[in-house]
Every structure is written in C-alpha cells, then in structure tokens.
Design an enzyme around this catalytic site. Structure first.
Site, PDB file in Angstrom:
ATOM      1  N   VAL A 225       0.848  -1.192   0.000  1.00  0.00           N
ATOM      2  CA  VAL A 225       0.000   0.000   0.000  1.00  0.00           C
ATOM      3  C   VAL A 225       0.888   1.248   0.000  1.00  0.00           C
ATOM      4  O   VAL A 225       0.452   2.329   0.381  1.00  0.00           O
ATOM      5  CB  VAL A 225      -0.973   0.024   1.216  1.00  0.00           C
ATOM      6  CG1 VAL A 225      -2.074  -1.002   1.051  1.00  0.00           C
ATOM      7  CG2 VAL A 225      -0.235  -0.179   2.545  1.00  0.00           C
ATOM      8  N   ARG A 227       4.130   2.439  -2.571  1.00  0.00           N
ATOM      9  CA  ARG A 227       4.230   2.869  -3.967  1.00  0.00           C
ATOM     10  C   ARG A 227       4.681   1.648  -4.768  1.00  0.00           C
ATOM     11  O   ARG A 227       5.468   0.833  -4.267  1.00  0.00           O
ATOM     12  CB  ARG A 227       5.269   3.980  -4.133  1.00  0.00           C
ATOM     13  CG  ARG A 227       4.840   5.334  -3.615  1.00  0.00           C
ATOM     14  CD  ARG A 227       3.794   5.995  -4.512  1.00  0.00           C
ATOM     15  NE  ARG A 227       3.384   7.297  -4.019  1.00  0.00           N
ATOM     16  CZ  ARG A 227       2.312   7.524  -3.264  1.00  0.00           C
ATOM     17  NH1 ARG A 227       1.513   6.531  -2.901  1.00  0.00           N
ATOM     18  NH2 ARG A 227       2.012   8.749  -2.879  1.00  0.00           N
ATOM     19  N   GLU A 256       0.512   3.391 -13.150  1.00  0.00           N
ATOM     20  CA  GLU A 256      -0.904   3.510 -12.780  1.00  0.00           C
ATOM     21  C   GLU A 256      -1.618   4.414 -13.763  1.00  0.00           C
ATOM     22  O   GLU A 256      -1.039   5.442 -14.146  1.00  0.00           O
ATOM     23  CB  GLU A 256      -1.025   4.070 -11.361  1.00  0.00           C
ATOM     24  CG  GLU A 256      -0.492   3.084 -10.329  1.00  0.00           C
ATOM     25  CD  GLU A 256      -0.641   3.572  -8.884  1.00  0.00           C
ATOM     26  OE1 GLU A 256      -1.330   4.575  -8.644  1.00  0.00           O
ATOM     27  OE2 GLU A 256      -0.053   2.935  -8.010  1.00  0.00           O
ATOM     28  N   HIS A 275      -5.295   1.641  -6.280  1.00  0.00           N
ATOM     29  CA  HIS A 275      -4.707   2.723  -5.474  1.00  0.00           C
ATOM     30  C   HIS A 275      -5.808   3.499  -4.718  1.00  0.00           C
ATOM     31  O   HIS A 275      -5.996   4.704  -4.933  1.00  0.00           O
ATOM     32  CB  HIS A 275      -3.877   3.688  -6.348  1.00  0.00           C
ATOM     33  CG  HIS A 275      -2.898   4.486  -5.525  1.00  0.00           C
ATOM     34  ND1 HIS A 275      -1.700   4.943  -5.998  1.00  0.00           N
ATOM     35  CD2 HIS A 275      -2.953   4.910  -4.241  1.00  0.00           C
ATOM     36  CE1 HIS A 275      -1.063   5.617  -5.052  1.00  0.00           C
ATOM     37  NE2 HIS A 275      -1.803   5.606  -3.971  1.00  0.00           N
TER      38      HIS A 275
END
Ligand code: OXD
Length: 314
Positions: A225, A227, A256, A275
C-alpha cells in the site's frame, strides 16, 4: 496572501479554510489551465502528487506546496530540494482507512474471500483450505503513522507484529519487536503477511526484489500500500507465477492505472485494488483540517507539523 487549491474540492471544504483564515484569498482550480491562470499571485499551492505540474513551481510568489497525499515522491524538483519552496504532506490522516484496507486484504486471503467471489460467479460450491490471522506473524515495513495503525489492527486480530523502521528507537502499541533495516531479512523470513508502508525514496526503490521474495515463506502474502516502485514488479510477477510466495495484495503499481496488458490481472494469487487504500468519505475533511493546522503554524512562524525534509524524502 493567496492560496490555490489545485484539486476538486467542495464549497463546504473551501469554506472551512476561508472561515478559519478570513483575510486570505482562497482560489480553487480544478484544471491545470485554471491553475496556471491563477498561480502568479499565490504564495501557497495545495495539490496532489498525481496531478502536480512542475511548471507551477516557477510562480514568482510561491513559497509553500502542500500535498493532499501522504507520499510526496515526484515533488523533489530544484526549488523544493533547495528549500526555496517548502513542502508539507498529509501524513497522519491515512492510518485508519489504510489499516482497514490491509485487514480486508489479509482476511480476503485467510478466509478465501476473493477466491470465493470467483467461485460464486461460476456458481461453484467448493470448500477451500482456510486459515486464521490469529497467531500469524505480520511484518510491517515502514512504521510511520500508517504502519503504526496497521500494526495495531493486526495486534487486535491476535497477530504477532514485527515492525521495520530506519531508526527503530521507539516502541509502538501492538508491536512485539521493532528492528532496523538490517533486520528486514529476518522479518521477511518470519512473517506470514508482509505489508509495505514505506515512503518511496532512493533507499526504498525496488527494496523488494527476487532475493527478498525468496526469503519469504512459500505461503506468505505480500501486501503493498506504499508505492509500486518499492517492489521490482517483474520479479514479483515471476515469483507469483512460480509460487515462490503464496500471493500478493497490491494497491499500487509501477505504472498507474495498471495497464490492461499487465500479467498481474491474470494471476490467481494476486488481489488488485486501484490505489484506493486511503480513500474514505472523511478524507477531504481530515485533509483540510490538517492543512489548516499547517497554515496556522506557517502564519505564526512556527514549525509546520507536516514539513517534509527534502533530503530524507518524507
Ligand atoms: C498517498 C496515497 O500517498 O494515497 O496519500 O497513496
């Protein structure tokens, strides 16, 4: 003094800032074009790492950038690195939703939830081998405010918690043992669940690669959680394919949104969330309160609680 919020923000939240600081001019720019048109007279810019536009740093009056996110990787451009423009982050408001997100991922693995969700789609009645979190070892890599909350949630489920921190001087509630980065290998070897909650810095970039994955137990679960770049994603894909570890719960990725072509989508032992671990209906209210606390300190010439050290990188 003028402040620019370069984000989507409700009137109600903007009013909270205006009410607390009636002599300020507070602007809202939802697009980059609007931000570019308004920045010239602003001393403070409030923005996200994901839509931060480096050109805005050239604004002649700009003295302070506040990140609405906790992670500030991507902000370290010359005016910030040199300290000419101050940088603060929103560290401190992410702990609760992120700890719940991590618990949800751990339970999804231990209780078979995400595999059952697949079976349900196929109308398949088949019992899976399940386990308990109780008694399992949770390794939390990165013991900032997010890691601390994850550790307490894990402890509340009866887990043995190991914490890894660069300077592990302190004891934290729920943590059985704190170690420095030198203890990372031991934590990887002993943990059933490894959670990454470190900031992205040159030191943590690709800190989990093939070697580290091989140290982990074959049925352990890696949860990220932090990067995406903290893990060598290609090495993780290989490790998941070869069952070097039991599975992964990933909220962050090297690219992302995660490209449709990524093999991670297809892997049965990988749980993907987009995310969103920190998202909560309370996010903006908490972020605005935290910003106001920093603004108060800034105006009184006191140390800002969320000041980022540009050398350390968080
Ligand atoms: C953050 C995040 O850094 O949500 O705040 O990733």
């Amino acid at each position: 003094m003028e402040v620019l919020f370069n984000t989507k923000i409700s009137d109600e939240h903007l009013e909270r800032v205006r009410a607390g600081f009636p002599d300020l001019t507070v602007h809202r720019a939802e697009s980059i074009d609007e931000a570019e048109a308004l920045i010239a007279n602003c001393e403070v810019l409030v923005t996200w790492w994901s839509n931060f536009v480096p050109d805005l740093l050239q604004a002649p009056k700009l003295k302070w950038v506040h990140s609405l996110a906790a992670g500030v990787d991507g902000f370290f451009l010359p005016p910030i690195k040199s300290g000419e423009v101050l940088l603060t982050n929103s560290s401190g408001i992410h702990g609760l939703p992120m700890a719940e997100h991590v618990m949800a991922i751990m339970l999804a693995f231990s209780r078979g939830i995400f595999r059952y969700a697949r079976q349900q789609k196929e109308r398949r009645w088949e019992r899976l081998r399940l386990s308990e979190l109780n008694g399992k070892t949770l390794g939390v890599i990165g013991m900032g405010s997010i890691g601390q909350e994850i550790a307490q949630h894990g402890a509340a489920f009866g887990m043995r918690v190991l914490g890894v921190k660069r300077n592990p001087g302190q004891q934290y509630p729920g943590v059985d043992r704190m170690v420095s980065m030198e203890g990372l290998d031991m934590v990887l070897k002993e943990s059933d669940y490894v959670v990454l909650s470190v900031p992205l810095t040159p030191e943590t970039d690709k800190m989990i690669g093939r070697r580290e994955l091989e140290l982990m137990k074959p049925d352990s679960i890696l949860i990220n959680v932090a990067r995406g770049e903290v893990i060598d994603e290609a090495a993780l894909i290989e490790a998941l394919r070869e069952n070097i570890i039991g599975g992964a719960g990933l909220d962050v990725f090297e690219t992302e949104p995660l490209p449709e072509s990524s093999p991670l989508w297809e892997l049965e032992n990988c749980l993907i969330t987009p995310h969103c671990a920190a998202l909560s209906p309370q996010y903006m209210a908490r972020a605005v309160d935290l910003f106001c606390r920093n603004l108060e300190a800034y105006r009184n010439g006191q140390p800002m609680p969320n000041l980022v050290d540009p050398v350390r990188g968080y």
